[in-house]
Design a protein around this motif. Structure first.
Motif, PDB file in Angstrom:
ATOM      1  N   LEU A 175       0.830  -1.210   0.000  1.00  0.00           N
ATOM      2  CA  LEU A 175       0.000   0.000   0.000  1.00  0.00           C
ATOM      3  C   LEU A 175       0.862   1.257   0.000  1.00  0.00           C
ATOM      4  O   LEU A 175       0.565   2.227  -0.710  1.00  0.00           O
ATOM      5  CB  LEU A 175      -0.931  -0.011   1.215  1.00  0.00           C
ATOM      6  CG  LEU A 175      -2.106  -1.002   1.171  1.00  0.00           C
ATOM      7  CD1 LEU A 175      -2.857  -0.987   2.497  1.00  0.00           C
ATOM      8  CD2 LEU A 175      -3.052  -0.651   0.027  1.00  0.00           C
ATOM      9  N   VAL A 176       1.915   1.249   0.797  1.00  0.00           N
ATOM     10  CA  VAL A 176       2.810   2.420   0.850  1.00  0.00           C
ATOM     11  C   VAL A 176       3.458   2.652  -0.509  1.00  0.00           C
ATOM     12  O   VAL A 176       3.542   3.790  -0.997  1.00  0.00           O
ATOM     13  CB  VAL A 176       3.874   2.222   1.938  1.00  0.00           C
ATOM     14  CG1 VAL A 176       4.939   3.312   1.848  1.00  0.00           C
ATOM     15  CG2 VAL A 176       3.241   2.238   3.324  1.00  0.00           C
ATOM     16  N   THR A 213       9.795   7.045  -3.705  1.00  0.00           N
ATOM     17  CA  THR A 213       9.646   7.557  -2.334  1.00  0.00           C
ATOM     18  C   THR A 213       9.910   6.457  -1.314  1.00  0.00           C
ATOM     19  O   THR A 213      10.544   6.690  -0.277  1.00  0.00           O
ATOM     20  CB  THR A 213       8.239   8.146  -2.130  1.00  0.00           C
ATOM     21  OG1 THR A 213       8.020   9.160  -3.098  1.00  0.00           O
ATOM     22  CG2 THR A 213       8.093   8.727  -0.737  1.00  0.00           C
ATOM     23  N   PHE A 214       9.417   5.253  -1.595  1.00  0.00           N
ATOM     24  CA  PHE A 214       9.644   4.126  -0.679  1.00  0.00           C
ATOM     25  C   PHE A 214      11.138   3.838  -0.555  1.00  0.00           C
ATOM     26  O   PHE A 214      11.634   3.594   0.542  1.00  0.00           O
ATOM     27  CB  PHE A 214       8.904   2.894  -1.189  1.00  0.00           C
ATOM     28  CG  PHE A 214       8.938   1.739  -0.226  1.00  0.00           C
ATOM     29  CD1 PHE A 214       7.918   1.552   0.684  1.00  0.00           C
ATOM     30  CD2 PHE A 214       9.997   0.835  -0.221  1.00  0.00           C
ATOM     31  CE1 PHE A 214       7.951   0.492   1.581  1.00  0.00           C
ATOM     32  CE2 PHE A 214      10.043  -0.218   0.666  1.00  0.00           C
ATOM     33  CZ  PHE A 214       9.000  -0.398   1.571  1.00  0.00           C
ATOM     34  N   PRO A 254      12.947   4.028   7.681  1.00  0.00           N
ATOM     35  CA  PRO A 254      11.854   4.370   8.608  1.00  0.00           C
ATOM     36  C   PRO A 254      10.532   3.690   8.252  1.00  0.00           C
ATOM     37  O   PRO A 254       9.757   3.342   9.147  1.00  0.00           O
ATOM     38  CB  PRO A 254      11.748   5.893   8.505  1.00  0.00           C
ATOM     39  CG  PRO A 254      12.413   6.255   7.234  1.00  0.00           C
ATOM     40  CD  PRO A 254      13.473   5.247   7.025  1.00  0.00           C
ATOM     41  N   LEU A 255      10.262   3.489   6.957  1.00  0.00           N
ATOM     42  CA  LEU A 255       9.022   2.827   6.563  1.00  0.00           C
ATOM     43  C   LEU A 255       9.017   1.367   6.991  1.00  0.00           C
ATOM     44  O   LEU A 255       7.992   0.845   7.453  1.00  0.00           O
ATOM     45  CB  LEU A 255       8.820   2.935   5.047  1.00  0.00           C
ATOM     46  CG  LEU A 255       8.384   4.314   4.538  1.00  0.00           C
ATOM     47  CD1 LEU A 255       8.361   4.342   3.013  1.00  0.00           C
ATOM     48  CD2 LEU A 255       7.017   4.685   5.098  1.00  0.00           C
ATOM     49  N   LEU A 256      10.154   0.685   6.877  1.00  0.00           N
ATOM     50  CA  LEU A 256      10.229  -0.707   7.323  1.00  0.00           C
ATOM     51  C   LEU A 256      10.125  -0.801   8.840  1.00  0.00           C
ATOM     52  O   LEU A 256       9.519  -1.741   9.367  1.00  0.00           O
ATOM     53  CB  LEU A 256      11.528  -1.344   6.829  1.00  0.00           C
ATOM     54  CG  LEU A 256      11.566  -1.711   5.349  1.00  0.00           C
ATOM     55  CD1 LEU A 256      12.954  -2.171   4.939  1.00  0.00           C
ATOM     56  CD2 LEU A 256      10.547  -2.799   5.044  1.00  0.00           C
ATOM     57  N   LEU A 309       9.849  -5.832  -1.384  1.00  0.00           N
ATOM     58  CA  LEU A 309       9.088  -4.835  -0.634  1.00  0.00           C
ATOM     59  C   LEU A 309       9.902  -4.229   0.506  1.00  0.00           C
ATOM     60  O   LEU A 309       9.338  -3.593   1.387  1.00  0.00           O
ATOM     61  CB  LEU A 309       7.800  -5.463  -0.068  1.00  0.00           C
ATOM     62  CG  LEU A 309       6.778  -5.924  -1.100  1.00  0.00           C
ATOM     63  CD1 LEU A 309       5.669  -6.714  -0.432  1.00  0.00           C
ATOM     64  CD2 LEU A 309       6.203  -4.740  -1.858  1.00  0.00           C
ATOM     65  N   GLY A 310      11.203  -4.440   0.461  1.00  0.00           N
ATOM     66  CA  GLY A 310      12.050  -3.942   1.535  1.00  0.00           C
ATOM     67  C   GLY A 310      13.103  -2.984   1.009  1.00  0.00           C
ATOM     68  O   GLY A 310      12.817  -2.095   0.206  1.00  0.00           O
ATOM     69  N   MET A 311      14.336  -3.185   1.466  1.00  0.00           N
ATOM     70  CA  MET A 311      15.419  -2.296   1.071  1.00  0.00           C
ATOM     71  C   MET A 311      15.769  -2.501  -0.402  1.00  0.00           C
ATOM     72  O   MET A 311      15.847  -3.637  -0.872  1.00  0.00           O
ATOM     73  CB  MET A 311      16.655  -2.561   1.939  1.00  0.00           C
ATOM     74  CG  MET A 311      16.460  -2.239   3.404  1.00  0.00           C
ATOM     75  SD  MET A 311      16.124  -0.500   3.697  1.00  0.00           S
ATOM     76  CE  MET A 311      17.604   0.266   3.063  1.00  0.00           C
ATOM     77  N   PRO A 312      15.990  -1.412  -1.147  1.00  0.00           N
ATOM     78  CA  PRO A 312      16.415  -1.549  -2.543  1.00  0.00           C
ATOM     79  C   PRO A 312      17.853  -2.032  -2.628  1.00  0.00           C
ATOM     80  O   PRO A 312      18.616  -1.927  -1.659  1.00  0.00           O
ATOM     81  CB  PRO A 312      16.254  -0.128  -3.094  1.00  0.00           C
ATOM     82  CG  PRO A 312      16.432   0.750  -1.900  1.00  0.00           C
ATOM     83  CD  PRO A 312      15.841  -0.011  -0.737  1.00  0.00           C
ATOM     84  N   GLU A 313      18.227  -2.542  -3.796  1.00  0.00           N
ATOM     85  CA  GLU A 313      19.577  -3.065  -3.966  1.00  0.00           C
ATOM     86  C   GLU A 313      20.635  -1.975  -3.881  1.00  0.00           C
ATOM     87  O   GLU A 313      21.792  -2.249  -3.573  1.00  0.00           O
ATOM     88  CB  GLU A 313      19.687  -3.797  -5.311  1.00  0.00           C
ATOM     89  CG  GLU A 313      18.823  -5.057  -5.388  1.00  0.00           C
ATOM     90  CD  GLU A 313      19.023  -5.796  -6.686  1.00  0.00           C
ATOM     91  OE1 GLU A 313      19.944  -5.424  -7.449  1.00  0.00           O
ATOM     92  OE2 GLU A 313      18.277  -6.752  -6.949  1.00  0.00           O
TER      93      GLU A 313
END
Length: 316
Positions: free
Chosen positions: A160-161, A169-170, A176-178, A256-260
């Motif tokens: 959803l985020v 943006t994610f 902080p979003l995780l 859905l987590g940290m980008p590479e």
């Protein structure tokens, strides 16, 4: 005579009480706990001082050589001595990315657990002390949360985020979003544990004495009852840190987590997963081994702490 005897009484300091405590006594006799603490301290040290220990900065594009991608670790033929653990598919030094990724994973793990504790302890205190409709509402809310798996909640909120704010943006605010996502998914564990402890404490004499003195409910909950519920909170926190790190790794593996571009242990495992069959197994397996060791030592320390702080398990 009595006054002299009282004046000569020496009150042991905090260090003396700790030195003579069962906690330290048990730790000295438990080799597994000692090794786990040493390994955990080493991992924490490596994460905190990653900018000074890492041979290169994985965020600095000028230090990345795409022509040096997928180089093996130093013990395999064809390795470059400059890259002890080899390189990943982008040409980044794998040892450096692991150190920085370990730092990110620990920040997310401890941050998420701190958020879980703040929400869960507050709700648990209110539910156990106030009772009635407040207790019923908060516990039904916790039951609804627990009916979904942690990973499912994290996936739904993370998706959803990303859909609302966009992938860019994610990625920019991934840490902080995780922390927010994993923290919101696991607070019922604290709430139910603290509520059970508060129900046992609120009928004791010191609570009745505080009420008679006219102290407010908030002061009684946080200044008198909460300190007597810290033991289970400490135990559950060790387990939750490991769970939060695993949740971050799972979300990063699912995309859905940290980008590479901002490595964590989970994103490193994901980035090298497609290269296992081509022979570049170290890109996934080495960060995976670090993740397993990190989670294992945290769980072993949690098991030891649970046994020490649970008086029913004391064998004398």
């Amino acid at each position: 005579m009595r006054e002299n005897a009282m004046s000569d009484t020496i009150v042991p300091g905090r260090w003396a009480r700790f030195r003579d405590s069962y906690l330290l006594y048990s730790f000295k006799r438990d080799l597994v706990a000692q090794l786990s603490l040493v390994l955990f301290a080493m991992l924490i040290f490596a994460a905190v001082f990653a900018p000074w220990l890492a041979p290169a900065n994985p965020y600095d594009l000028a230090q990345i050589d795409i022509m040096a991608s997928e180089l093996p670790p130093f013990w395999i033929d064809g390795a470059d001595p400059q890259y002890l653990m080899g390189t990943d598919a982008q040409g980044r030094d794998l040892l450096s990315t692991i150190l920085y990724g370990l730092r990110v994973s620990l920040i997310i793990g401890f941050g998420a657990v701190l958020m879980q504790a703040v929400i869960g302890v507050s709700f648990g205190l209110m539910a156990g002390y106030l009772g009635g409709r407040v207790d019923a509402f908060l516990m039904r809310l916790a039951d609804i949360q627990l009916s979904f798996s942690t990973l499912m909640v994290a996936i739904i909120v993370g998706a959803l985020v990303k859909a609302i704010f966009g992938g860019a943006t994610f990625s920019e605010y991934a840490v902080p979003l995780l922390v927010l996502i994993i923290g919101l998914a696991e607070w019922p564990q604290y709430a139910r544990t603290v509520r059970a402890s508060v129900l046992a404490e609120r009928s004791k004499e010191y609570v009745d004495a505080a009420r008679v003195m006219g102290l407010k409910s908030r002061r009684i909950m946080f200044r008198h009852i909460l300190p007597n519920t810290l033991s289970p909170i400490f135990v559950i926190s060790t387990v939750q840190v490991a769970n939060a790190i695993i949740s971050e790794a799972a979300l990063s593996f699912l995309g859905l987590g940290m980008p590479e571009t901002h490595p964590s242990l989970g994103s490193l495992i994901k980035s090298g997963f497609d290269y296992i069959q081509s022979g570049s197994w170290w890109i996934t397996l080495i960060p995976g081994a670090v993740l397993v060791i990190l989670v294992l030592v945290i769980n072993l320390l949690g098991d030891w702490l649970r046994d020490v702080l649970n008086p029913r398990l004391y064998k004398g």
